[in-house]
Design an enzyme around this catalytic site. Structure first.
Site, mmCIF file in Angstrom:
data_model
loop_
_atom_site.group_PDB
_atom_site.id
_atom_site.type_symbol
_atom_site.label_atom_id
_atom_site.label_comp_id
_atom_site.label_asym_id
_atom_site.label_seq_id
_atom_site.Cartn_x
_atom_site.Cartn_y
_atom_site.Cartn_z
ATOM 1 N N SER A 132 43.106 -29.436 8.071
ATOM 2 C CA SER A 132 42.385 -28.171 7.947
ATOM 3 C C SER A 132 42.377 -27.679 6.494
ATOM 4 O O SER A 132 42.004 -28.441 5.607
ATOM 5 C CB SER A 132 43.008 -27.158 8.907
ATOM 6 O OG SER A 132 42.091 -26.156 9.189
ATOM 7 N N TRP A 135 33.550 -25.856 14.489
ATOM 8 C CA TRP A 135 33.673 -25.004 13.293
ATOM 9 C C TRP A 135 33.788 -25.859 12.022
ATOM 10 O O TRP A 135 33.279 -25.507 10.966
ATOM 11 C CB TRP A 135 34.906 -24.122 13.484
ATOM 12 C CG TRP A 135 35.196 -23.113 12.418
ATOM 13 C CD1 TRP A 135 36.278 -23.105 11.592
ATOM 14 C CD2 TRP A 135 34.443 -21.940 12.096
ATOM 15 N NE1 TRP A 135 36.240 -22.006 10.771
ATOM 16 C CE2 TRP A 135 35.127 -21.273 11.054
ATOM 17 C CE3 TRP A 135 33.253 -21.384 12.579
ATOM 18 C CZ2 TRP A 135 34.665 -20.089 10.490
ATOM 19 C CZ3 TRP A 135 32.788 -20.206 12.015
ATOM 20 C CH2 TRP A 135 33.487 -19.586 10.986
ATOM 21 N N HIS A 186 40.745 -28.515 17.292
ATOM 22 C CA HIS A 186 41.278 -28.424 15.926
ATOM 23 C C HIS A 186 42.804 -28.535 15.955
ATOM 24 O O HIS A 186 43.497 -27.571 16.300
ATOM 25 C CB HIS A 186 40.845 -27.074 15.359
ATOM 26 C CG HIS A 186 41.091 -26.904 13.902
ATOM 27 N ND1 HIS A 186 40.381 -27.581 12.944
ATOM 28 C CD2 HIS A 186 41.980 -26.136 13.225
ATOM 29 C CE1 HIS A 186 40.797 -27.214 11.749
ATOM 30 N NE2 HIS A 186 41.788 -26.344 11.897
HETATM 31 C C1 GTR Z 1 40.103 -21.466 9.436
HETATM 32 C C2 GTR Z 1 39.170 -21.775 8.299
HETATM 33 C C3 GTR Z 1 38.984 -23.266 8.179
HETATM 34 C C4 GTR Z 1 40.291 -24.011 8.258
HETATM 35 C C5 GTR Z 1 41.297 -23.388 9.197
HETATM 36 C C6 GTR Z 1 42.746 -23.824 9.027
HETATM 37 O O1 GTR Z 1 40.221 -20.131 9.711
HETATM 38 O O2 GTR Z 1 37.958 -21.129 8.557
HETATM 39 O O3 GTR Z 1 38.270 -23.568 7.000
HETATM 40 O O4 GTR Z 1 40.838 -24.188 7.005
HETATM 41 O O5 GTR Z 1 41.328 -22.016 9.093
HETATM 42 O O6 GTR Z 1 43.226 -24.081 7.939
HETATM 43 O O7 GTR Z 1 43.424 -23.862 10.058
#
Ligand code: GTR
Length: 446
Positions: free
Chosen positions: A285, A376, A426
């Site tokens: 991420s 996302w 995610h």
């Molecule tokens: C989210 C962000 C992403 C990603 C994520 C993370 O809120 O929008 O770009 O980086 O966090 O790091 O878990």
């Protein structure tokens, strides 16, 4: 390989984006996971992502093999001496900000080195002071190596979100006392880790399995480099590097986290139990974005792995699918430099797109991992980016991604560039780690 998407219907797509947004809000079908994912969000909440391939704008990607002079790069030497430096400079100037140049006044202390995890591991903790100021920022590298190793071990290096102790229930890991993003589920109380934080994120770190497959794992807490909130760069390492802080291409937080990975690497190459030529940088991420930028700049990393890194990471910005340049800058202004803000709703003006960040890893092996429900992060955009980095790999005689089309879920593909999209959302799952290790086996042991 064409650098344009095929769509011709999309000149009207941007204008229909607004109505799509309204529909999404009405049916509560868009952006919900992302909007609740992060407690540090500071931007407006009226954003709803596009998840419709038909509404992706027309775009033409910049060609990594055409230099700013317009000349086509047809040999490795020109790539190395002209084009690669141009792309690195573009990323500093337009995306992540300027990286301080060494030498750095870091110092290192091995705090402990002892058998752990019922004897299968050697656990080390190594403190790295990041500046000459003894009261200044420092991190502790937690390093697990297989106790059975007969020589220097190939090792994964990755930042973690909630401190080293969150990675494993091992009671002897030093508990961080530093600021952390609030998270009740992980025992973070008043922005500090507690005993309840121990092992809270262990599902993402299959330490015993990594050791069993003959690899080491080094990890450190990203907030020790720069706490993850927008404070005008008054904490973390930034105040010690005023020459690169302030101004349009000010050093960002992602820039600092990447720099920290290189400072961890400075130690790892000196540890006789780690193979200095086989350190792999991995990140998930936002930390996947940092891993890519670290791997792009620092060629000591033998393999670079991005997991669900999304916008500003592996995903193509010009697709504006899921999280966009405008949205990420709005919510996380400190992650990028001020210039990057210009490209919100204006991605076509970016002199780079993320396939070029990936191409900077060439000719070293690069692996991009996506999750099908992680819309996302635009999993398809992550695939396309990996694919469009291919010509730079081919310039080196290395294998690009071995497929042209987005592979099916659970079907990894591995050339010198590798990719998978797995089932689920995610996260970092055992499936991801198994594939990273398969990829490492192929390139380091094949
Ligand atoms: C989210 C962000 C992403 C990603 C994520 C993370 O809120 O929008 O770009 O980086 O966090 O790091 O878990």
């Amino acid at each position: 390989m064409p650098l344009s998407n095929r769509s011709t219907l999309s000149r009207t797509a941007r204008s229909t984006r607004l109505s799509t947004v309204i529909v999404c809000i009405l049916v509560l079908a868009c952006g919900s996971e992302a909007d609740t994912r992060d407690a540090t969000t500071s931007g407006s909440d009226d954003f709803a992502a596009n998840y419709d391939e038909a509404l992706i704008p027309d775009y033409t990607l910049p060609d990594p093999l055409v230099s700013l002079s317009g000349a086509h790069v047809t040999d490795v030497d020109t790539w190395r001496t002209v084009r690669r430096p141009e792309i690195l400079a573009s990323y500093e100037q337009h995306v992540f900000g300027e990286t301080p140049k060494g030498p750095f006044e870091t110092s290192t202390e091995v705090l402990s080195a002892e058998p752990a995890l019922a004897g299968v591991a050697i656990r080390k903790e190594v403190r790295v002071q990041l500046t000459a100021d003894p009261a200044g920022p420092a991190f502790i590298i937690l390093l697990y190596l297989p106790n059975s190793a007969s020589g220097p071990t190939p090792t994964f290096l990755a930042l973690n979100f909630y401190g080293n102790a969150s990675v494993h229930a091992d009671p002897d890991i030093t508990l961080s006392a530093e600021w952390m993003r609030q998270n009740d589920d992980f025992g973070i109380v008043d922005n500090r880790a507690t005993e309840a934080t121990r092992g809270a994120r262990s599902s993402r770190w299959p330490v015993e399995r990594i050791l069993e497959r003959g690899y080491g794992l080094a990890t450190l807490y990203y907030g020790d480099i720069d706490p993850d909130y927008d404070d005008g760069f008054e904490n973390g390492v930034h105040p010690y590097f005023n020459d690169v802080v302030g101004g349009p291409n000010s050093w960002s937080s992602i820039g600092a986290w990447s720099w920290g990975l290189s400072r961890a690497m400075d130690y790892l190459v000196t540890d006789a139990d780690v193979d200095p030529d086989q350190v792999m940088v991995m990140g998930h991420s936002r930390l996947g974005k940092a891993a890519l930028w670290a791997g792009a700049q620092d060629e000591r990393f033998a393999i670079v792995i991005s997991n669900d890194s999304g916008a500003g990471g592996a995903a193509l910005s010009r697709r504006a699918y899921g999280e966009t340049v405008a949205r990420i800058n709005d919510v996380f202004p400190h992650w990028f430099n001020p210039v990057f803000k210009r490209y919100g709703e204006n991605e076509s003006e970016l002199p780079v797109d993320q396939h070029m960040l990936l191409s900077l890893v060439a000719p070293r092996p690069l692996y991009v991992a996506s999750a099908i429900e992680d819309r996302w992060a635009d999993p398809r955009g992550e695939f396309l980016s990996a694919r469009h980095a291919g010509p730079v790999y081919q310039l080196f005689g290395e294998d690009p991604l071995p497929v042209e089309e987005w592979p099916d879920v659970g079907t990894p593909v591995m050339g010198t560039v590798g990719y998978h999209v797995r089932a689920g959302g995610h996260d970092v799952l055992p499936y991801d780690w198994e594939r990273f290790m398969d990829f490492a086996d192929k390139h380091l042991r094949g």
